[in-house]
Design a protein around this motif. Structure first.
Motif, PDB file in Angstrom:
ATOM      1  N   ALA A 224       0.834  -1.210   0.000  1.00 24.61           N
ATOM      2  CA  ALA A 224       0.000   0.000   0.000  1.00 24.61           C
ATOM      3  C   ALA A 224       0.868   1.258   0.000  1.00 24.61           C
ATOM      4  O   ALA A 224       0.557   2.237  -0.684  1.00 24.61           O
ATOM      5  CB  ALA A 224      -0.923  -0.013   1.218  1.00 24.61           C
ATOM      6  N   LYS A 234      -6.170  -0.091  -4.950  1.00 28.21           N
ATOM      7  CA  LYS A 234      -6.731  -0.196  -3.602  1.00 28.21           C
ATOM      8  C   LYS A 234      -6.111  -1.393  -2.881  1.00 28.21           C
ATOM      9  O   LYS A 234      -6.036  -2.490  -3.441  1.00 28.21           O
ATOM     10  CB  LYS A 234      -8.258  -0.348  -3.690  1.00 28.21           C
ATOM     11  N   VAL A 235      -5.678  -1.174  -1.653  1.00 26.75           N
ATOM     12  CA  VAL A 235      -5.154  -2.241  -0.797  1.00 26.75           C
ATOM     13  C   VAL A 235      -5.942  -2.212   0.504  1.00 26.75           C
ATOM     14  O   VAL A 235      -6.075  -1.146   1.125  1.00 26.75           O
ATOM     15  CB  VAL A 235      -3.650  -2.049  -0.515  1.00 26.75           C
ATOM     16  N   GLU A 237      -7.117  -2.267   4.328  1.00 25.50           N
ATOM     17  CA  GLU A 237      -6.481  -1.918   5.603  1.00 25.50           C
ATOM     18  C   GLU A 237      -6.448  -3.140   6.521  1.00 25.50           C
ATOM     19  O   GLU A 237      -7.378  -3.947   6.532  1.00 25.50           O
ATOM     20  CB  GLU A 237      -7.261  -0.781   6.274  1.00 25.50           C
TER      21      GLU A 237
END
Length: 574
Positions: A224, A234-235, A237
């Motif tokens: 990220a 998008k990675v 959380e």
């Protein structure tokens, strides 16, 4: 040593594993008999089909049978099947379609066991950790399964729970594979030799990293951070307070797999844009960061309704050193420019050929194979063609596949295969080379600037056609803006670092006792639409203001040298 030893084994250690099973021969003998007996039955079935003339009729049934066999033999063989499922160059399509199901269509294990693992790992009841959790897993993979849940703070999350008692199965299978590799390697017709053992070891290292969910969480955060400047990626959380070595709680991704064509069409997403994101981010991983996702199958890549691409499952990652990254950039450039001598040298530096290898007879062989693969047009290149032809080349010449590159090749072939499912006309080099050209032309680092100089000068002669080729290909990408590149180029040209290049460029303009006006005119024709006089002045001013006072002062003597430089006395043609 007892089985407790296996549960404490944090990293893959083939010697320790071999020592453990040396004193438990009954385990290895029994497992060997199970594996051999299972596959012997399958191959006898294939032979029977041939004898009865039913090979074509029974092929779908045999493909299903091999998937079930791998599933029954457990996680190690499932991972092998997953690796093969990304190799359309090695596996027939009907078998491939079945092996793809191993990526995320596996039988789950008991919910009661999964919830007990969560509670034991996080030292709280499931109801205390999650406000809601799905009664059954939403996906099951080789090493674990996933539940959809909601935290008390309101976030939707995915909860990965590892399958119980994995290490005893993994270590035993890896031990048998490694033992088999020691005597099977020399018999294979691909000059792998002892490297087959190294490939098993690389597989074992990555498998052990995958079963450590804390390691996966750290990988996700590093990935990220690398793509923090790319809003298209998008990675999820990681929620560390709800994670451990065998349980991972991470942000839920609302999206759909890249091979879900119906959903992609319904969301009005452009497959070509998704391909461009996937390939470009894949190249940045390999050539820019050196930290790459080694398992980018469709189950690990999601298209999001807003057009972003989400990466999940960071268990299988790898890291390249700076030298390898730079050599990979070189090899792409040499391939496109058809510099097969330099490409052969790249293969030596990357470990595909030993330093003692005589590359002279290999150069024409490379030219034949890769020349056919590239064809008349760069866009004709694809990895399937290359892997098909290289299998013959590796049989005739001492090529080897370094263990680390087994993962890189798998990653690239997987990305190309995934892109081809979205767009049958896709050619990876059409995206890859503009990216490499942009990186070299913008030259953000001293290493890349040095690579650009090495590319543009061969045997101390300026390669005009290469610069034209790079600019033309870079401009084929509509997102490429030549103006910032021109500004960076001018800044470099006027810097102390660019002193050698200034002199060489001037020499190139009068090389062979003639003014190279024709080459300059061709270059100007390429860039004139992007570099109007007003824009060019802006770029020049930007370059000048970017210089420090010291740089500007050091520039004056060299500029005076350029102004007073006299060409050779030989008369130039008018």
């Amino acid at each position: 040593m007892s089985q407790h030893f296996l549960s404490r084994l944090k990293r893959y250690d083939p010697d320790a594993i071999a020592k453990y099973y040396r004193y438990r021969p009954w385990l290895t003998i029994w497992r060997s008999l199970v594996v051999i007996g299972t596959f012997v039955g399958f191959f006898l079935g294939l032979k029977f089909d041939e004898w009865q003339g039913l090979a074509e009729v029974n092929r779908p049934r045999r493909a299903t049978q091999i998937r079930k066999i791998l599933t029954r033999l457990g996680p190690t063989f499932i991972k092998v099947g997953q690796a093969l499922s990304t190799r359309p160059d090695l596996i027939r399509k009907d078998y491939l379609d079945e092996l793809i199901k191993l990526q995320d269509q596996l039988p789950p294990f008991s919910n009661a066991i999964a919830f007990s693992i969560i509670e034991a790992e996080l030292d709280r009841s499931v109801s205390e950790i999650y406000r809601e959790i799905s009664p059954d897993p939403v996906a099951a993979a080789s090493l674990g399964q996933v539940y959809r849940a909601k935290l008390y703070s309101g976030e939707e999350v995915a909860v990965k729970v590892q399958r119980p008692n994995l290490l005893p199965t993994l270590t035993l299978d890896l031990h048998l594979m490694r033992w088999s590799a020691t005597w099977l390697g020399p018999l294979l017709p691909l000059n792998l030799g002892h490297d087959l053992t190294l490939i098993v070891d690389e597989f074992g290292i990555k498998l052990f990293e995958e079963v450590d969910y804390q390691n996966e969480g750290r990988n996700a955060e590093k990935f990220a951070a690398n793509f923090a400047d790319d809003p298209r990626v998008k990675v999820p959380e990681i929620y560390w307070q709800h994670s451990s070595q065998h349980v991972l709680t991470l942000e839920w991704i609302n999206g759909f797999k890249l091979n879900d064509f119906d959903r992609i069409r319904e969301s009005n997403l452009d497959p070509n844009v998704l391909i461009e994101i996937g390939v470009t981010t894949g190249l940045r991983q390999l050539l820019e960061f050196g930290f790459f996702h080694a398992d980018p199958h469709p189950g690990n890549l999601f298209a999001m309704p807003d057009g972003r691409m989400a990466y999940i499952d960071f268990g299988m990652m790898d890291q390249l050193d700076q030298t390898t990254k730079e050599t990979l950039v070189d090899s792409v450039v040499h391939l496109i420019n058809k510099d097969y001598e330099d490409l052969a040298a790249d293969f030596v530096r990357l470990g595909f050929l030993t330093p003692k290898t005589n590359i002279v007879p290999i150069i024409p062989a490379l030219e034949k194979v890769l020349g056919n693969a590239i064809g008349k047009n760069v866009g004709d290149f694809n990895f399937k063609t290359v892997t098909d032809d290289f299998s013959e080349l590796m049989y005739e010449y001492p090529f080897r596949v370094p263990a680390k590159f087994a993962l890189i090749i798998r990653s690239l072939v997987t990305q190309e295969g995934l892109a081809l499912t979205l767009s049958p006309d896709f050619r990876i080099v059409e995206v890859a080379y503009p990216y490499v050209a942009r990186r070299l032309l913008t030259g953000e680092t001293p290493e890349l600037r040095r690579r650009l100089l090495e590319l543009l000068f061969k045997d101390d002669r300026f390669q005009w056609h290469r610069l034209e080729n790079m600019i033309a290909i870079a401009r084929s990408d509509n997102s490429f803006d030549l103006l910032p590149t021109a500004q960076l180029g001018l800044q470099f040209l006027m810097s102390e670092e660019g002193q050698y290049f200034r002199r060489q460029l001037l020499l190139a303009l009068i090389e062979d006792d003639r003014l190279h006006t024709e080459e300059v005119q061709r270059l100007w024709s390429l860039v004139k639409d992007d570099l109007k006089p007003g824009k060019l002045l802006t770029a020049a001013l930007g370059a000048i203001t970017g210089l420090t006072m010291e740089s500007a002062a050091s520039l004056l003597p060299s500029m005076a040298t350029l102004l007073t430089f006299q060409p050779p006395a030989t008369e130039l043609p008018r």
